[in-house]
Design a protein around this motif. Structure first.
Motif: not given
Ligand code: ADP
Length: 742
Positions: A270-295
């Motif tokens: 088993x693995x903590x969801x937070x860790x498993x999805x850490x990359x996804x969360x990071x990706x989401x944050x990065x995406x939000x920053x990219x989308x916000x900046x490009x918008x």
């Protein structure tokens, strides 16, 4: 909505929607694949762990089975059992001892009878004791039990494998082998590839059917063991991928469980969801920053372009509005070489040319205004509601009102017309042009003006407040006064001439009467000539008086029932001598039956005489004059036809006007006054008839008049018709007297 707003929204929409869509799709795709990757890794780690632990357990189980299947052990156990414990024990002891000696993994080996009582053990103190119930209670159909539990003696967890030992194919004893489990624990706790929160659980059901871990857990182990791992649902649907759960610590986890068949255990990673999805969360944050900046960048670009396109349009609109308000001097300064730049310079050019155009219209308008104001006629322009929108100077003088007090008022409020003292209304909105004569207008100063009105519709209608009708008021007051003065003078002169003329005639007649016989023929001829001339002069005076009566409308007529046929025949007879004298054939060629008309006999007689007289006068000797009468429906038509010199076409329309003579120029030698036809026309019209002429120069003329046939009702109304107040003091013989010689 303004074009700028629309364009901004459009630009933002075009720019932002794809950016957001791409961002969201990319986020979903990448995060899904990342989650899958993590979960796949979890599942594959679980499989690896399963294999490792399975093989470690299997090895130990095989060791235990191998020992239980050794011939020596089985035969010596058989001997021991057969001799009721007297023989075989030392052999058995040495077998287990030898086995343990050659195997460091093995902690203890005990051989027990079927009741679990230990026969021999590598741990001599255990002999005579009984095996634990977990070891002896073998599940039905199984040859071994496998448990992990704490060794009471040293407090260390160990693996207990108990197998059945058969002697001569008969179950005869139980072999319990206790293994060290360091390597299994190490394998379980090998978290390589599971990240910082990953761990492996090897679990089994306890007696109460709760799931417990067989080995210490990486986190919060005691608590976990004390509690249970039911929340991980390890035994439900194991081997089917992964589960998304909350674990014994209350932490959200992904769990992948695999069964370990022969031990009825389950191994799970088993693995903590937070860790498993850490990359996804990071990706989401990065995406939000990219989308916000490009918008933001897109929005800025959109705003820039909106500004770029709409600013000139707004400037052009403003300039166009300025032009619309009449300020024709806007100068758009757009330093652009595109179509918008061209449009701007075109607007500048349009403004400039409009300015010139307006100036020329203004000049034209001024000229027109001067013309309008310098005419003596009053001119008004009204719109379709009758509101005066223009009035010239003459109009203000006529009404004795300022322009400002006329313009904007309704024409009916300013002008009240009357005709013969009766109010007279005018339809200003009629189509075409109409002339109204004999109108009176009393201005605010109480002065009566006699006017003629021309009301003309303007064909081009441009709108509600555009000029619709032009009213021209021709003030005839002065000319009427002059005319009246002239008539008065003529009337007075004629009256004054009658007395001396009567005296002259009287004396001439006295000479003829008293000394007629003594005069020689020459003197007699002179006197006759003088009498004739005075008769003509009398005729002329009478004609002048009649004209003044006609013009003053004071000519009185007495209507009687007259036989027109008889009148005509009588006139023909009267003129017969004159015609014969001039060698002209005069004939009556009309109906001879009584043809009654309502007429003033003297007046009618004079009209006929004048027409016959003219015909004789303007026909050369040898010609013919024919008088015709015929009935035409309810009227009688009289025609006096001659074969005389005729009348030029151009002169015909003026024949019936006063003093007009065609053949009477000063040098022509022709005598006459040009009043005969004027008087004739007036008389015929007073009788409700009309008179016309048809003539061809050189061939002759036909004068035709029509009179209504006698009708009792009409006759009554003619008689009751108010006669002019001033009754003419006429009844001289010969209304229209003329000298028949040209
Ligand atoms: P007058 O004969 O006294 O001149 P009238 O009014 O009777 O005045 O006629 C006007 C003019 O019309 C005449 O001067 C003459 O030139 C012309 N006129 C009238 N009748 C005839 C006619 N029958 N033939 C030719 N011309 C005529």
């Amino acid at each position: 909505m303004s074009i700028r707003k629309r364009l901004t929204i459009l630009m933002l929409f075009i720019g932002l929607v794809p950016t957001l869509a791409v961002g969201i799709v990319a986020y979903i795709t990448i995060s899904t694949s990342l989650t899958h990757k993590t979960v796949d890794q979890l599942v594959s780690t679980a499989s690896e762990q399963q294999q490792r632990i399975n093989s470690l357990l299997q090895k130990r189980q095989e060791q235990a089975l191998e020992l239980s299947n050794t011939f020596d052990l089985q035969s010596n156990l058989g001997t021991y059992l057969a001799s009721a414990g007297r023989q075989g024990k030392p052999q058995l002891q040495s077998i287990v001892q030898n086995t343990i000696n050659g195997n460091t993994d093995v902690q203890n080996i005990s051989l027990a009878d079927l009741s679990g009582k230990i026969i021999v053990s590598t741990n001599p103190q255990d002999e005579g004791l009984t095996l634990g119930t977990q070891d002896t209670a073998m599940p039905s159909g199984q040859e071994t039990t496998t448990t992990v539990r704490e060794d009471q003696r040293d407090g260390i967890d160990k693996l207990y494998i108990t197998t059945k030992v058969s002697v001569n194919k008969q179950e005869s004893g139980l072999l319990s082998v206790v293994f060290r489990i360091d390597d299994i624990v190490a394998a379980v706790q090998d978290y390589t590839g599971l990240g910082s929160t990953g761990e492996t659980v090897v679990a089994a059901h306890n007696a109460n059917n709760h799931t417990l871990s067989l080995f210490p857990l990486r986190f919060n182990t005691d608590a976990a063991l004390k509690a249970n791992l039911d929340s991980l649902q390890l035994f439900t649907d194991s081997d089917t991928g992964y589960k998304d759960l909350t674990d014994y610590r209350g932490t959200e986890v992904f769990v992948a469980a695999k069964s370990i068949g022969f031990a009825n255990w389950v191994i799970a990673t088993k693995i903590d969801k937070a860790e498993a999805l850490a990359q996804t969360d990071q990706l989401r944050n990065t995406m939000i920053i990219i989308v916000a900046a490009s918008s933001l960048i897109i929005a800025l670009i959109a705003l820039y372009f909106t500004q770029f396109f709409t600013k000139p349009i707004l400037l052009i609109t403003e300039a166009a509005q300025q032009i619309g308000r009449g300020d024709l001097s806007p100068q758009l300064r757009l330093q652009r070489r595109d179509e918008i730049g061209t449009l701007a310079s075109n607007i500048n050019a349009m403004g400039a040319s409009l300015k010139g155009f307006v100036a020329s219209i203004e000049a034209q308008r001024n000229r027109l205004e001067i013309i309008l104001n310098s005419t003596v006629e009053s001119i008004l322009a009204i719109d379709k509601h009758g509101t005066i929108i223009l009035a010239n100077k003459a109009a203000t003088e006529l009404t004795q009102t300022d322009v400002g007090d006329i313009v904007g008022k309704n024409v009916n409020d300013i002008f009240r017309w009357s005709q013969s003292a009766e109010p007279f209304t005018i339809d200003y909105l009629q189509s075409g042009a109409k002339i109204y004569t004999d109108l009176q207008y009393i201005n605010p100063a109480g002065i009566t003006h006699y006017v003629k009105l021309i009301v003309a519709e303007i064909k081009v209608q441009q709108g509600d407040s555009a000029a619709q009708t032009i009213i021209t008021i021709h003030d005839e007051t002065k000319s009427r006064e002059l005319e009246a003065m002239k008539v008065d003078f003529v009337s007075m002169a004629a009256h004054e001439l009658r007395t001396p003329l009567a005296a002259i005639r009287g004396y001439l007649e006295l000479i003829t009467f008293k000394a007629g016989r003594t005069l020689n023929s020459e003197a007699t001829s002179y006197i006759r000539q003088a009498l004739k001339s005075s008769t003509e002069l009398g005729g002329l005076i009478n004609n002048l008086l009649d004209v003044t009566r006609i013009e003053r409308r004071t000519l009185a007529l007495t209507f009687e029932k007259i036989d027109l046929a008889a009148e005509l025949q009588q006139s023909v007879e009267e003129a017969a001598f004159t015609a014969k004298d001039k060698e002209i054939k005069l004939i009556y060629d009309g109906i001879r039956v009584p043809s009654f008309v309502a007429a003033d006999e003297i007046a009618l007689h004079e009209v006929i005489n004048n027409l016959i007289g003219n015909a004789i006068k303007y026909t050369d000797p040898g010609g013919t004059v024919t008088v015709r009468l015929q009935r035409e429906n309810d009227a009688y038509q009289v025609a006096v036809v001659d074969t005389g010199i005729g009348i030029p076409v151009a002169a015909q329309p003026n024949l019936f006007t006063k003093f007009y003579r065609v053949h009477g120029g000063l040098n022509s030698g022709s005598t006459g006054t040009g009043l005969g036809l004027f008087i004739a026309k007036s008389i015929i019209e007073r009788h409700g008839g009309s008179i016309t002429v048809q003539s061809q120069e050189g061939s002759g003329s036909t004068f035709t008049f029509i009179m209504p046939a006698f009708n009792a009702t009409r006759f009554a109304s003619l008689q009751s018709e108010a006669q002019p107040k001033i009754i003419a003091t006429r009844r001289h013989h010969g209304w229209i007297t003329k000298n028949i010689t040209r």
